[in-house]
Motif scaffolding. Sequence first.
Motif, mmCIF file in Angstrom:
data_model
loop_
_atom_site.group_PDB
_atom_site.id
_atom_site.type_symbol
_atom_site.label_atom_id
_atom_site.label_comp_id
_atom_site.label_asym_id
_atom_site.label_seq_id
_atom_site.Cartn_x
_atom_site.Cartn_y
_atom_site.Cartn_z
ATOM 1 N N LEU A 105 0.826 -1.215 0.000
ATOM 2 C CA LEU A 105 0.000 0.000 0.000
ATOM 3 C C LEU A 105 0.857 1.260 0.000
ATOM 4 N N LEU A 106 1.994 1.208 0.685
ATOM 5 C CA LEU A 106 2.884 2.376 0.710
ATOM 6 C C LEU A 106 3.428 2.662 -0.694
ATOM 7 N N TYR A 107 3.868 1.613 -1.409
ATOM 8 C CA TYR A 107 4.341 1.820 -2.786
ATOM 9 C C TYR A 107 3.207 2.343 -3.669
ATOM 10 N N ALA A 108 2.000 1.806 -3.450
ATOM 11 C CA ALA A 108 0.863 2.245 -4.271
ATOM 12 C C ALA A 108 0.501 3.709 -3.965
ATOM 13 N N ALA A 109 0.632 4.102 -2.700
ATOM 14 C CA ALA A 109 0.325 5.493 -2.324
ATOM 15 C C ALA A 109 1.331 6.447 -2.967
ATOM 16 N N ASP A 110 2.600 6.068 -2.916
ATOM 17 C CA ASP A 110 3.645 6.868 -3.572
ATOM 18 C C ASP A 110 3.307 7.029 -5.057
ATOM 19 N N ARG A 111 2.904 5.924 -5.669
ATOM 20 C CA ARG A 111 2.619 5.895 -7.121
ATOM 21 C C ARG A 111 1.413 6.766 -7.462
ATOM 22 N N ALA A 112 0.366 6.691 -6.635
ATOM 23 C CA ALA A 112 -0.855 7.467 -6.907
ATOM 24 C C ALA A 112 -0.530 8.960 -6.944
ATOM 25 N N HIS A 113 0.217 9.418 -5.951
ATOM 26 C CA HIS A 113 0.541 10.846 -5.855
ATOM 27 C C HIS A 113 1.494 11.255 -6.983
ATOM 28 N N HIS A 114 2.435 10.389 -7.279
ATOM 29 C CA HIS A 114 3.435 10.676 -8.313
ATOM 30 C C HIS A 114 2.783 10.787 -9.692
ATOM 31 N N VAL A 115 1.909 9.840 -10.004
ATOM 32 C CA VAL A 115 1.261 9.851 -11.329
ATOM 33 C C VAL A 115 0.390 11.097 -11.481
ATOM 34 N N GLU A 116 -0.397 11.395 -10.437
ATOM 35 C CA GLU A 116 -1.308 12.536 -10.571
ATOM 36 C C GLU A 116 -0.569 13.870 -10.660
ATOM 37 N N THR A 117 0.518 14.004 -9.902
ATOM 38 C CA THR A 117 1.141 15.325 -9.826
ATOM 39 C C THR A 117 2.350 15.510 -10.750
ATOM 40 N N VAL A 118 2.969 14.425 -11.186
ATOM 41 C CA VAL A 118 4.179 14.553 -12.020
ATOM 42 C C VAL A 118 4.017 13.901 -13.399
ATOM 43 N N VAL A 119 3.643 12.623 -13.411
ATOM 44 C CA VAL A 119 3.701 11.846 -14.657
ATOM 45 C C VAL A 119 2.605 12.273 -15.642
#
Length: 224
Positions: free
Chosen positions: A85-99
């Motif tokens: 879940l921690l990796y998924a949380a990092d990914r969710a925020h990263h995709v929405e704000t950067v990728v």
Amino acid sequence: MTHERTRPLTVPREAAAGGPGLFVTLEGGDGAGKTTQASMLEEWLTSHGRAVVRTREPGGTDVGVRIRDIVLHHRGHIAARAEALLYAADRAHHVETVVQPAIARGDVVIQDRYLDSSVAYQGAGRILDADDIRALSLWATGGLLPDLTVLLDLDPAAARRRLDADDKPFDRLEAEKADFHSRVRAGFLALAAREPHRFLVLDATLPPEELADRVREAVAALLD
Ligand code: TYD
């Protein structure tokens, strides 16, 4: 998915990166040479006038840096599902704000690790259900898949020799035993076999310049 769950996770349609940009990810075990290849690809693209965003998971945002510190450096046990879940949380925020914003601008995103790392490390490595892990990341990212994923495949024993030569302390995942890393490698190869159109699998023992040529070829074909 486990049978105890009463409400299924909503999994959006899986989509390759939408928008005018390109989303390229690099995957492989620790010590496979992803960073070198990312740098060489970035240099080549920028020399051809493309805007590039170089980023990584975990830790591609300010929130992600804090999550990275927990997943890589927490002393003591973290439950396997909590880690996922921690990796998924990092990914969710990263995709929405950067990728996603970068892809929408038309940039090429070159990213060190993405959802395939979760399926390989948390799925095959920690022995959680691979489909659950993939579904979790797809939910987290609104279904974003890379246009191209370069898998640098390396025997874990050779990877360990490279890491030992680096002389840096191991993080929580690197410190796992050899059988963990063998499962991770097999997990990556299974993913590549399932989606041969998205993956470019390369032998990481080849000289970096030769690997870079193969990566450039695949990226150029997508940009044409
Ligand atoms: P990092 O230092 O970025 O690894 P490397 O330099 O080897 O690419 O550390 C990331 C570690 O986190 C790496 O051991 C793999 C692991 N990881 C997961 O277990 N799950 C994930 O979803 C991601 C993105 C990384």
